[in-house]
Design a protein around this motif. Sequence first.
Motif, PDB file in Angstrom:
ATOM      1  N   ILE A   1       0.817  -1.222   0.000  1.00 25.47           N
ATOM      2  CA  ILE A   1       0.000   0.000   0.000  1.00 25.47           C
ATOM      3  C   ILE A   1       0.848   1.269   0.000  1.00 25.47           C
ATOM      4  CG2 ILE A   1      -1.714   1.321   1.306  1.00 25.47           C
ATOM      5  CD1 ILE A   1      -2.962  -1.374   2.128  1.00 25.47           C
ATOM      6  N   PRO A   2       1.728   1.477   0.983  1.00 27.18           N
ATOM      7  CA  PRO A   2       2.517   2.719   0.956  1.00 27.18           C
ATOM      8  C   PRO A   2       3.452   2.802  -0.245  1.00 27.18           C
ATOM      9  CG  PRO A   2       3.352   1.251   2.653  1.00 27.18           C
ATOM     10  CD  PRO A   2       2.078   0.653   2.162  1.00 27.18           C
TER      11      PRO A   2
ATOM     12  N   THR B   1       1.413   8.099   9.341  1.00 29.77           N
ATOM     13  CA  THR B   1       0.714   6.842   9.079  1.00 29.77           C
ATOM     14  C   THR B   1       0.527   6.642   7.575  1.00 29.77           C
ATOM     15  OG1 THR B   1      -1.469   7.879   9.178  1.00 29.77           O
ATOM     16  CG2 THR B   1      -0.541   7.055  11.257  1.00 29.77           C
ATOM     17  N   VAL B   2       0.022   5.462   7.215  1.00 24.32           N
ATOM     18  CA  VAL B   2      -0.248   5.165   5.807  1.00 24.32           C
ATOM     19  C   VAL B   2      -1.235   6.167   5.227  1.00 24.32           C
ATOM     20  CG1 VAL B   2      -1.289   3.478   4.238  1.00 24.32           C
ATOM     21  CG2 VAL B   2       0.280   2.708   6.040  1.00 24.32           C
ATOM     22  N   GLY B   3      -2.221   6.550   6.032  1.00 23.11           N
ATOM     23  CA  GLY B   3      -3.228   7.506   5.573  1.00 23.11           C
ATOM     24  C   GLY B   3      -2.654   8.856   5.199  1.00 23.11           C
ATOM     25  N   ASP B   4      -1.507   9.196   5.777  1.00 22.86           N
ATOM     26  CA  ASP B   4      -0.881  10.484   5.446  1.00 22.86           C
ATOM     27  C   ASP B   4      -0.284  10.494   4.040  1.00 22.86           C
ATOM     28  OD1 ASP B   4      -1.480  11.411   7.990  1.00 22.86           O
ATOM     29  OD2 ASP B   4       0.428  10.722   8.828  1.00 22.86           O
ATOM     30  N   ARG B   5      -0.102   9.316   3.442  1.00 25.51           N
ATOM     31  CA  ARG B   5       0.503   9.234   2.115  1.00 25.51           C
ATOM     32  C   ARG B   5      -0.499   9.503   1.000  1.00 25.51           C
ATOM     33  NH1 ARG B   5       5.506   6.747   2.653  1.00 25.51           N
ATOM     34  NH2 ARG B   5       5.840   7.560   0.567  1.00 25.51           N
ATOM     35  N   GLY B   6      -1.773   9.378   1.295  1.00 27.38           N
ATOM     36  CA  GLY B   6      -2.790   9.608   0.266  1.00 27.38           C
ATOM     37  C   GLY B   6      -4.066   8.858   0.580  1.00 27.38           C
ATOM     38  N   ASP B   7      -5.145   9.244  -0.084  1.00 26.08           N
ATOM     39  CA  ASP B   7      -6.437   8.588   0.132  1.00 26.08           C
ATOM     40  C   ASP B   7      -6.450   7.211  -0.515  1.00 26.08           C
ATOM     41  OD1 ASP B   7      -7.402  10.816   1.476  1.00 26.08           O
ATOM     42  OD2 ASP B   7      -8.103  11.766  -0.378  1.00 26.08           O
TER      43      ASP B   7
ATOM     44  N   VAL C   1      -8.914  -5.485  -0.778  1.00 26.33           N
ATOM     45  CA  VAL C   1      -9.857  -5.629   0.336  1.00 26.33           C
ATOM     46  C   VAL C   1      -9.482  -4.675   1.469  1.00 26.33           C
ATOM     47  CG1 VAL C   1     -10.671  -7.191   2.145  1.00 26.33           C
ATOM     48  CG2 VAL C   1     -10.492  -8.005  -0.217  1.00 26.33           C
ATOM     49  N   LEU C   2      -8.190  -4.601   1.767  1.00 24.08           N
ATOM     50  CA  LEU C   2      -7.732  -3.708   2.835  1.00 24.08           C
ATOM     51  C   LEU C   2      -8.050  -2.255   2.507  1.00 24.08           C
ATOM     52  CD1 LEU C   2      -4.264  -5.368   3.540  1.00 24.08           C
ATOM     53  CD2 LEU C   2      -6.152  -5.203   5.168  1.00 24.08           C
ATOM     54  N   CYS C   3      -7.895  -1.876   1.227  1.00 26.47           N
ATOM     55  CA  CYS C   3      -8.158  -0.486   0.835  1.00 26.47           C
ATOM     56  C   CYS C   3      -9.650  -0.176   0.839  1.00 26.47           C
ATOM     57  CB  CYS C   3      -7.583  -0.215  -0.556  1.00 26.47           C
ATOM     58  SG  CYS C   3      -5.783  -0.183  -0.613  1.00 26.47           S
ATOM     59  N   VAL C   4     -10.448  -1.063   0.231  1.00 23.94           N
ATOM     60  CA  VAL C   4     -11.875  -0.788   0.040  1.00 23.94           C
ATOM     61  C   VAL C   4     -12.691  -1.027   1.314  1.00 23.94           C
ATOM     62  CG1 VAL C   4     -13.936  -1.471  -1.264  1.00 23.94           C
ATOM     63  CG2 VAL C   4     -11.733  -1.282  -2.427  1.00 23.94           C
ATOM     64  N   VAL C   5     -12.391  -2.134   2.011  1.00 23.13           N
ATOM     65  CA  VAL C   5     -13.204  -2.518   3.173  1.00 23.13           C
ATOM     66  C   VAL C   5     -12.630  -1.997   4.487  1.00 23.13           C
ATOM     67  CG1 VAL C   5     -14.222  -4.462   4.441  1.00 23.13           C
ATOM     68  CG2 VAL C   5     -13.955  -4.593   1.933  1.00 23.13           C
ATOM     69  N   PHE C   6     -11.329  -2.114   4.632  1.00 20.53           N
ATOM     70  CA  PHE C   6     -10.698  -1.737   5.901  1.00 20.53           C
ATOM     71  C   PHE C   6      -9.836  -0.485   5.768  1.00 20.53           C
ATOM     72  CE2 PHE C   6     -11.283  -6.377   5.988  1.00 20.53           C
ATOM     73  CZ  PHE C   6     -12.074  -6.502   7.123  1.00 20.53           C
ATOM     74  N   GLY C   7     -10.198   0.390   4.847  1.00 21.73           N
ATOM     75  CA  GLY C   7      -9.424   1.598   4.602  1.00 21.73           C
ATOM     76  C   GLY C   7      -9.097   2.402   5.841  1.00 21.73           C
ATOM     77  N   PRO C   8     -10.103   2.692   6.709  1.00 24.17           N
ATOM     78  CA  PRO C   8      -9.817   3.485   7.919  1.00 24.17           C
ATOM     79  C   PRO C   8      -8.804   2.829   8.848  1.00 24.17           C
ATOM     80  CG  PRO C   8     -12.167   3.446   7.459  1.00 24.17           C
ATOM     81  CD  PRO C   8     -11.546   2.463   6.533  1.00 24.17           C
ATOM     82  N   VAL C   9      -8.857   1.487   8.966  1.00 24.45           N
ATOM     83  CA  VAL C   9      -7.927   0.764   9.844  1.00 24.45           C
ATOM     84  C   VAL C   9      -6.518   0.793   9.246  1.00 24.45           C
ATOM     85  CG1 VAL C   9      -7.359  -1.455  10.900  1.00 24.45           C
ATOM     86  CG2 VAL C   9      -9.756  -0.742  10.691  1.00 24.45           C
TER      87      VAL C   9
ATOM     88  N   SER D   1     -12.056   3.635  -2.620  1.00 23.47           N
ATOM     89  CA  SER D   1     -13.229   3.104  -1.922  1.00 23.47           C
ATOM     90  C   SER D   1     -14.035   2.155  -2.794  1.00 23.47           C
ATOM     91  CB  SER D   1     -14.127   4.262  -1.460  1.00 23.47           C
ATOM     92  OG  SER D   1     -14.505   5.062  -2.566  1.00 23.47           O
ATOM     93  N   SER D   2     -13.552   1.880  -4.024  1.00 21.33           N
ATOM     94  CA  SER D   2     -14.267   0.966  -4.918  1.00 21.33           C
ATOM     95  C   SER D   2     -13.274   0.277  -5.831  1.00 21.33           C
ATOM     96  CB  SER D   2     -15.298   1.731  -5.750  1.00 21.33           C
ATOM     97  OG  SER D   2     -14.655   2.703  -6.551  1.00 21.33           O
ATOM     98  N   LEU D   3     -13.738  -0.766  -6.531  1.00 17.59           N
ATOM     99  CA  LEU D   3     -12.882  -1.511  -7.446  1.00 17.59           C
ATOM    100  C   LEU D   3     -12.676  -0.736  -8.742  1.00 17.59           C
ATOM    101  CD1 LEU D   3     -14.404  -5.087  -6.996  1.00 17.59           C
ATOM    102  CD2 LEU D   3     -12.235  -4.255  -6.091  1.00 17.59           C
ATOM    103  N   PRO D   4     -11.575  -1.006  -9.463  1.00 15.84           N
ATOM    104  CA  PRO D   4     -11.355  -0.318 -10.742  1.00 15.84           C
ATOM    105  C   PRO D   4     -12.382  -0.724 -11.786  1.00 15.84           C
ATOM    106  CG  PRO D   4      -9.732  -2.064 -10.423  1.00 15.84           C
ATOM    107  CD  PRO D   4     -10.475  -1.926  -9.124  1.00 15.84           C
TER     108      PRO D   4
END
Length: 500
Positions: free
Chosen positions: A40-41, A202-208, A316-324, A211-214
């Motif tokens: 991800i990062p 955190t990972v979230g600081d690198r970018g959004d 799955v981690l990006c779309v479903v568990f993005g906040p975590v 929230s959906s599949l391509p």
Amino acid sequence: MFSPLSAASRLRPPAPAWLSDPKVWRTEALAGLVVGLALIPEAISFSIIAGVDPAVGLFASFTMAVTISVVGGRRAMISAATGAVALVIAPLNREHGFGHLVAAVILAGVLQIVLGALGVAKLMRFVPRSVMVGFVNSLAILIFLAQVPELTDVPWAVYPLAAAGLALMVLFPRITKVVPAPLVSIVVLTAITLAAGIAVPTVGDRGDLPSSLPVPGLPDVPFTLDTLTTIAPYALAMALVGLMESLMTAQLVDEITDTRSDKTRESVGQGIANIVTGFLGGMGGCAMIGQTMINVKVSGARTRLSTFLAGTFLMVLCVVFGPVVSDIPMAALVAVMVMVSVATFDWHSVAPRTLKRMPAGEITVMVLTVVCVVATHNLAIGVVVGSVTAVLIFAKRVAHAADVTSVTDPDGTSVLYRVTGELFFASANELVTRFDYADDPAEVVIDLSATHVWDASSVAALDTIEAKYAQRGKNVRITGLNERSARIHGTLSGELTGSH
């Protein structure tokens, strides 16, 4: 009684043994999860390099990993968005826009399929071991250097967190290897920062995160010859860099796992994966040595399942568990990558005992490969420069291997020259100077039974020798040619110097 069903079952190839082994499934799944988190990062970073939205890099990593897990030729190798590809296509995106970038990715995939079908993978045999060692060591250095920005101008808490992550990865395997130590390190450090409310990058600081599949689609470019001429140079560069990095990584995994991979299938598979990625709006990619080392060397994965799950878990981690996932401290991932760089580096190759025994030419090639890769951040440049240097050193060494000895007949009517070693362009020129044209008797015999004629330069040198003797009224007879040497000599003799 004959049963078609039983006959079909006998003809069907047996299923791989690992399919029924729960331990293998656990290892592959956990390895895929660790790699998915680590991707991800990195994917976001490469998106920034290419000048595109973070989702573009994440989509590319997802589609590359999932597609190559099916069509690739090297099990357990990870393909995703990479820095090498990002560097190649960044100028195209900057000057012509995202549509041209996607079109270039698709064209690069087509070129990789063509190159794979033409047998480009066979060129891997010409990459010397010293270049391979330099490739591995330079990659380890690049992985480490990529973590340095994450450790500069950051809150002080990052340093103890990173140190704790490294300690966990060193010590935890002594307790159990059931769960990969990198995964434990990521989970523990995330829990500590959240529970204690520690403010660190955190990972979230690198970018959004997406929230959906391509969604599939055609590149937004005019389908004209002008567009093709614009994207073609970038597509060719991306195809070559991607194939080189992928094939070198596959070779490394072959050595680590003591298994063989299908390099031609991998070449074609990279092309298919890039075409799929392009039509799904990704930035393209190739094999990733860092993530592959996490998967194969650190986590112990050995099958295509880990590659497939790495891409699947990533999405799955990006779309479903993005906040975590966004709350994972970068310090945890930095610690993982530092450990990967240490594990990747070939420490034996730089040990004083090894360097003392290794030929100077081999050391030169290895060091030059490392310097070129680290200086340019381009693995392909380092491999090409290292390989060319190795060829030149080899040519210089072999050029002096051709030796000439002479024996004059007692009655003084003839002389026999015996040539030993290899005759090719580097040694042929020197060969001409080894004969005594003025003082030799009328009959000259050149015995080539202890040598091999490799190229046109050697035939031209032999023609020149005959011509020099002929000018003095002396006759030359060449003997001892092996079958292949006789064939090339018979075909080219007299055609190169106009002596006949």
